[in-house]
Design a protein around this motif. Structure first.
Motif, PDB file in Angstrom:
ATOM      1  N   SER A   1     -14.329 -24.127 -16.591  1.00  0.00           N
ATOM      2  CA  SER A   1     -14.183 -25.479 -16.036  1.00  0.00           C
ATOM      3  C   SER A   1     -14.643 -26.523 -17.037  1.00  0.00           C
ATOM      4  CB  SER A   1     -14.979 -25.615 -14.742  1.00  0.00           C
ATOM      5  OG  SER A   1     -16.367 -25.447 -14.990  1.00  0.00           O
ATOM      6  N   GLY A   2     -14.091 -27.742 -16.906  1.00  0.00           N
ATOM      7  CA  GLY A   2     -14.465 -28.860 -17.779  1.00  0.00           C
ATOM      8  C   GLY A   2     -13.423 -29.996 -17.640  1.00  0.00           C
ATOM      9  N   TRP A   3     -13.613 -31.043 -18.482  1.00  0.00           N
ATOM     10  CA  TRP A   3     -12.741 -32.237 -18.430  1.00  0.00           C
ATOM     11  C   TRP A   3     -11.726 -32.201 -19.556  1.00  0.00           C
ATOM     12  CZ3 TRP A   3     -12.404 -35.471 -14.445  1.00  0.00           C
ATOM     13  CH2 TRP A   3     -13.445 -35.528 -13.538  1.00  0.00           C
ATOM     14  N   MET A   4     -10.497 -32.592 -19.196  1.00  0.00           N
ATOM     15  CA  MET A   4      -9.407 -32.679 -20.182  1.00  0.00           C
ATOM     16  C   MET A   4      -8.680 -34.034 -19.979  1.00  0.00           C
ATOM     17  SD  MET A   4      -7.777 -28.855 -19.821  1.00  0.00           S
ATOM     18  CE  MET A   4      -6.547 -29.195 -21.069  1.00  0.00           C
ATOM     19  N   TYR A   5      -8.096 -34.566 -21.049  1.00  0.00           N
ATOM     20  CA  TYR A   5      -7.330 -35.825 -20.923  1.00  0.00           C
ATOM     21  C   TYR A   5      -5.901 -35.601 -21.407  1.00  0.00           C
ATOM     22  CZ  TYR A   5      -7.381 -36.834 -25.966  1.00  0.00           C
ATOM     23  OH  TYR A   5      -7.165 -36.778 -27.324  1.00  0.00           O
ATOM     24  N   CYS A   6      -4.989 -36.401 -20.923  1.00  0.00           N
ATOM     25  CA  CYS A   6      -3.613 -36.408 -21.389  1.00  0.00           C
ATOM     26  C   CYS A   6      -3.133 -37.852 -21.490  1.00  0.00           C
ATOM     27  CB  CYS A   6      -2.705 -35.583 -20.476  1.00  0.00           C
ATOM     28  SG  CYS A   6      -2.403 -36.332 -18.860  1.00  0.00           S
ATOM     29  N   VAL A   7      -2.220 -38.100 -22.418  1.00  0.00           N
ATOM     30  CA  VAL A   7      -1.630 -39.438 -22.618  1.00  0.00           C
ATOM     31  C   VAL A   7      -0.119 -39.295 -22.443  1.00  0.00           C
ATOM     32  CG1 VAL A   7      -1.314 -41.389 -24.171  1.00  0.00           C
ATOM     33  CG2 VAL A   7      -3.491 -40.090 -24.193  1.00  0.00           C
ATOM     34  N   ASN A   8       0.416 -40.047 -21.486  1.00  0.00           N
ATOM     35  CA  ASN A   8       1.858 -40.020 -21.191  1.00  0.00           C
ATOM     36  C   ASN A   8       2.333 -38.600 -20.877  1.00  0.00           C
ATOM     37  OD1 ASN A   8       1.931 -42.817 -21.794  1.00  0.00           O
ATOM     38  ND2 ASN A   8       2.299 -42.383 -23.964  1.00  0.00           N
ATOM     39  N   GLY A   9       1.448 -37.831 -20.139  1.00  0.00           N
ATOM     40  CA  GLY A   9       1.799 -36.484 -19.715  1.00  0.00           C
ATOM     41  C   GLY A   9       1.570 -35.416 -20.782  1.00  0.00           C
ATOM     42  N   TRP A  10       1.008 -35.761 -21.908  1.00  0.00           N
ATOM     43  CA  TRP A  10       0.795 -34.780 -22.992  1.00  0.00           C
ATOM     44  C   TRP A  10      -0.692 -34.614 -23.244  1.00  0.00           C
ATOM     45  CZ3 TRP A  10      -0.683 -35.825 -28.380  1.00  0.00           C
ATOM     46  CH2 TRP A  10      -0.658 -34.673 -29.171  1.00  0.00           C
ATOM     47  N   TYR A  11      -1.131 -33.320 -23.284  1.00  0.00           N
ATOM     48  CA  TYR A  11      -2.534 -33.010 -23.531  1.00  0.00           C
ATOM     49  C   TYR A  11      -2.736 -32.750 -25.036  1.00  0.00           C
ATOM     50  CZ  TYR A  11      -3.460 -32.564 -18.524  1.00  0.00           C
ATOM     51  OH  TYR A  11      -3.641 -32.809 -17.198  1.00  0.00           O
ATOM     52  N   PRO A  12      -3.402 -33.639 -25.740  1.00  0.00           N
ATOM     53  CA  PRO A  12      -3.630 -33.422 -27.181  1.00  0.00           C
ATOM     54  C   PRO A  12      -4.661 -32.290 -27.411  1.00  0.00           C
ATOM     55  CG  PRO A  12      -3.878 -35.746 -26.582  1.00  0.00           C
ATOM     56  CD  PRO A  12      -3.865 -34.956 -25.310  1.00  0.00           C
ATOM     57  N   ASN A  13      -4.657 -31.758 -28.630  1.00  0.00           N
ATOM     58  CA  ASN A  13      -5.609 -30.688 -28.981  1.00  0.00           C
ATOM     59  C   ASN A  13      -6.711 -31.229 -29.892  1.00  0.00           C
ATOM     60  OD1 ASN A  13      -4.068 -31.128 -31.215  1.00  0.00           O
ATOM     61  ND2 ASN A  13      -3.550 -28.971 -31.590  1.00  0.00           N
ATOM     62  N   TYR A  14      -7.007 -32.518 -29.732  1.00  0.00           N
ATOM     63  CA  TYR A  14      -8.104 -33.140 -30.470  1.00  0.00           C
ATOM     64  C   TYR A  14      -8.851 -34.101 -29.554  1.00  0.00           C
ATOM     65  CZ  TYR A  14      -4.146 -36.344 -31.312  1.00  0.00           C
ATOM     66  OH  TYR A  14      -3.049 -37.131 -31.170  1.00  0.00           O
ATOM     67  N   GLY A  15      -9.968 -34.568 -30.044  1.00  0.00           N
ATOM     68  CA  GLY A  15     -10.899 -35.319 -29.223  1.00  0.00           C
ATOM     69  C   GLY A  15     -10.384 -36.687 -28.839  1.00  0.00           C
ATOM     70  N   ALA A  16     -11.014 -37.254 -27.748  1.00  0.00           N
ATOM     71  CA  ALA A  16     -10.612 -38.552 -27.216  1.00  0.00           C
ATOM     72  C   ALA A  16     -10.974 -39.685 -28.152  1.00  0.00           C
ATOM     73  CB  ALA A  16     -11.280 -38.780 -25.872  1.00  0.00           C
ATOM     74  N   GLY A  17     -11.949 -39.490 -29.038  1.00  0.00           N
ATOM     75  CA  GLY A  17     -12.344 -40.527 -29.972  1.00  0.00           C
ATOM     76  C   GLY A  17     -11.390 -40.674 -31.124  1.00  0.00           C
ATOM     77  N   VAL A  18     -10.444 -39.763 -31.235  1.00  0.00           N
ATOM     78  CA  VAL A  18      -9.510 -39.792 -32.368  1.00  0.00           C
ATOM     79  C   VAL A  18      -8.144 -40.376 -31.936  1.00  0.00           C
ATOM     80  CG1 VAL A  18      -8.344 -38.345 -34.091  1.00  0.00           C
ATOM     81  CG2 VAL A  18     -10.684 -37.817 -33.406  1.00  0.00           C
ATOM     82  N   TYR A  19      -7.820 -40.211 -30.644  1.00  0.00           N
ATOM     83  CA  TYR A  19      -6.481 -40.635 -30.182  1.00  0.00           C
ATOM     84  C   TYR A  19      -6.443 -42.166 -30.062  1.00  0.00           C
ATOM     85  CZ  TYR A  19      -1.996 -40.332 -27.757  1.00  0.00           C
ATOM     86  OH  TYR A  19      -0.675 -40.426 -27.423  1.00  0.00           O
ATOM     87  N   VAL A  20      -5.653 -42.812 -30.966  1.00  0.00           N
ATOM     88  CA  VAL A  20      -5.486 -44.286 -30.954  1.00  0.00           C
ATOM     89  C   VAL A  20      -4.357 -44.646 -29.973  1.00  0.00           C
ATOM     90  CG1 VAL A  20      -4.961 -46.321 -32.341  1.00  0.00           C
ATOM     91  CG2 VAL A  20      -6.321 -44.440 -33.334  1.00  0.00           C
ATOM     92  N   LEU A  21      -4.662 -45.609 -29.139  1.00  0.00           N
ATOM     93  CA  LEU A  21      -3.734 -45.992 -28.065  1.00  0.00           C
ATOM     94  C   LEU A  21      -2.742 -47.078 -28.506  1.00  0.00           C
ATOM     95  CD1 LEU A  21      -6.289 -46.174 -25.140  1.00  0.00           C
ATOM     96  CD2 LEU A  21      -4.561 -44.410 -25.488  1.00  0.00           C
ATOM     97  N   GLN A  22      -1.654 -47.131 -27.774  1.00  0.00           N
ATOM     98  CA  GLN A  22      -0.641 -48.190 -27.905  1.00  0.00           C
ATOM     99  C   GLN A  22      -0.407 -48.833 -26.539  1.00  0.00           C
ATOM    100  OE1 GLN A  22       2.864 -46.503 -29.658  1.00  0.00           O
ATOM    101  NE2 GLN A  22       1.890 -46.166 -31.667  1.00  0.00           N
ATOM    102  N   SER A  23       0.088 -50.047 -26.591  1.00  0.00           N
ATOM    103  CA  SER A  23       0.305 -50.758 -25.332  1.00  0.00           C
ATOM    104  C   SER A  23       1.286 -49.988 -24.447  1.00  0.00           C
ATOM    105  CB  SER A  23       0.866 -52.158 -25.597  1.00  0.00           C
ATOM    106  OG  SER A  23       1.106 -52.861 -24.396  1.00  0.00           O
TER     107      SER A  23
END
Length: 315
Positions: free
Chosen positions: A270-292
């Motif tokens: 168990s643990g926390w995971m994030y996804c952006v636009n339905g895609w789960y990246p294989n790197y940390g949340a501090g690295v994923y740069v967002l777009q509008s």
């Protein structure tokens, strides 16, 4: 000579014989001589009745004669008057005849004028209702024209207001276009897998695992250039006072717990995971740069992502 005298006497006697029955001579005397006294009285009565009848008939005859005489007199008078007029006309001079003709013409003209006036009066009497109708129709036309003008003015006002509104909108749009566009994203935080496992019923997770599975519903945040998923999570923590814990540097930060729901609380995987636009990246949340316009989802997993449809994580 004697023969001629005799012939004359015979002729004279014959004449007397023929004349006597016509004149009635000797008839009264003969009847009286051969009749009694009573017959003479009857004869006198009959004479009186005959006289009265004769008087009656004579009165009627007299009346008729008088009437016929009056008629004849009137006819004679008319004839005399006409003769006098004709004689007067004959005796009139040329100029007097002209005057008479002119007077007759004037009389005829007056009669014609009188007849014309009567006809005009009749026409006026007949025309009056039509004139009233014309007046009514004229008033109706004026009312219709006024109403049409009012409608046109209303339309003009509506069009002018619409034009003004459009101008204002355009003016409002122009500065908005001139302004720099704001970049926004959305973020949600959920723990549906923990609810499916029944953790919300356990006393130790009371107030941590909501029955709905929603910790933060879909919320919009403004971002700047270079902002990451971790930056938005921190902004949500600060704004909505949601507990969050992570370890490591921001660029390689690992999220340990959100809303006091930590890794391993729901099991070994168990643990926390994030996804952006339905895609789960294989790197940390501090690295994923967002777009509008990006859509961020933080989901809790109890089976290393398999319960979220991510089989590759298990492999």
């Amino acid at each position: 000579m004697k023969g001629n005298i005799m012939k004359k006497l015979i002729f004279f006697l014959i004449l007397i014989i023929l004349i006597t029955p016509l004149t009635g001579c000797f008839s009264d005397k003969a009847e009286g001589a051969g009749s009694n006294g009573d017959l003479e009285i009857d004869y006198l009565v009959e004479k009186k009745e005959d006289k009265e009848n004769l008087k009656a008939t004579s009165l009627l005859a007299q009346m008729r004669e008088k009437l016929s005489a009056k008629d004849e007199d009137e006819v004679e008078i008319q004839i005399e008057e006409e003769d006098v007029v004709q004689q007067d006309k004959k005796e009139l001079s040329f100029w007097e005849k002209l005057r008479l003709k002119n007077s007759e013409r004037e009389k005829d003209e007056e009669l014609n004028l009188a007849s014309k006036v009567k006809e005009e009066v009749k026409d006026n009497i007949e025309i009056k209702p039509t004139e009233n109708k014309k007046k009514d129709s004229f008033l109706e036309q004026n009312l219709k024209e006024k109403e049409s003008k009012k409608e046109e003015e209303k339309k003009k006002e509506e069009n002018s207001t619409k034009d003004n509104e459009n101008k204002q909108k355009n003016e409002d749009k122009e500065p908005e276009e001139q302004k720099p566009k704001e970049n926004t994203i959305t973020i949600t935080i959920r723990c549906d897998t923990a609810v499916n496992k029944g953790m919300h019923k356990e006393p130790e997770f009371k107030g941590i695992v909501p029955e709905s599975g929603v910790i933060l519903s879909t919320t919009t945040f403004k971002i700047k250039e270079g902002d990451t998923v971790l930056n938005v999570l921190e902004a949500a923590r600060d704004k909505y006072k949601i507990q969050m814990a992570y370890r490591g540097n921001k660029e390689s930060a690992y999220i340990e717990g959100i809303n006091n729901l930590y890794e391993f609380d729901g099991g070994r995987w168990s643990g926390w995971m994030y996804c952006v636009n339905g895609w789960y990246p294989n790197y940390g949340a501090g690295v994923y740069v967002l777009q509008s316009g990006d859509v961020i989802e933080w989901n809790y997993t109890c089976d290393l992502g398999k319960d979220l449809g991510q089989e590759w994580l298990g492999n």
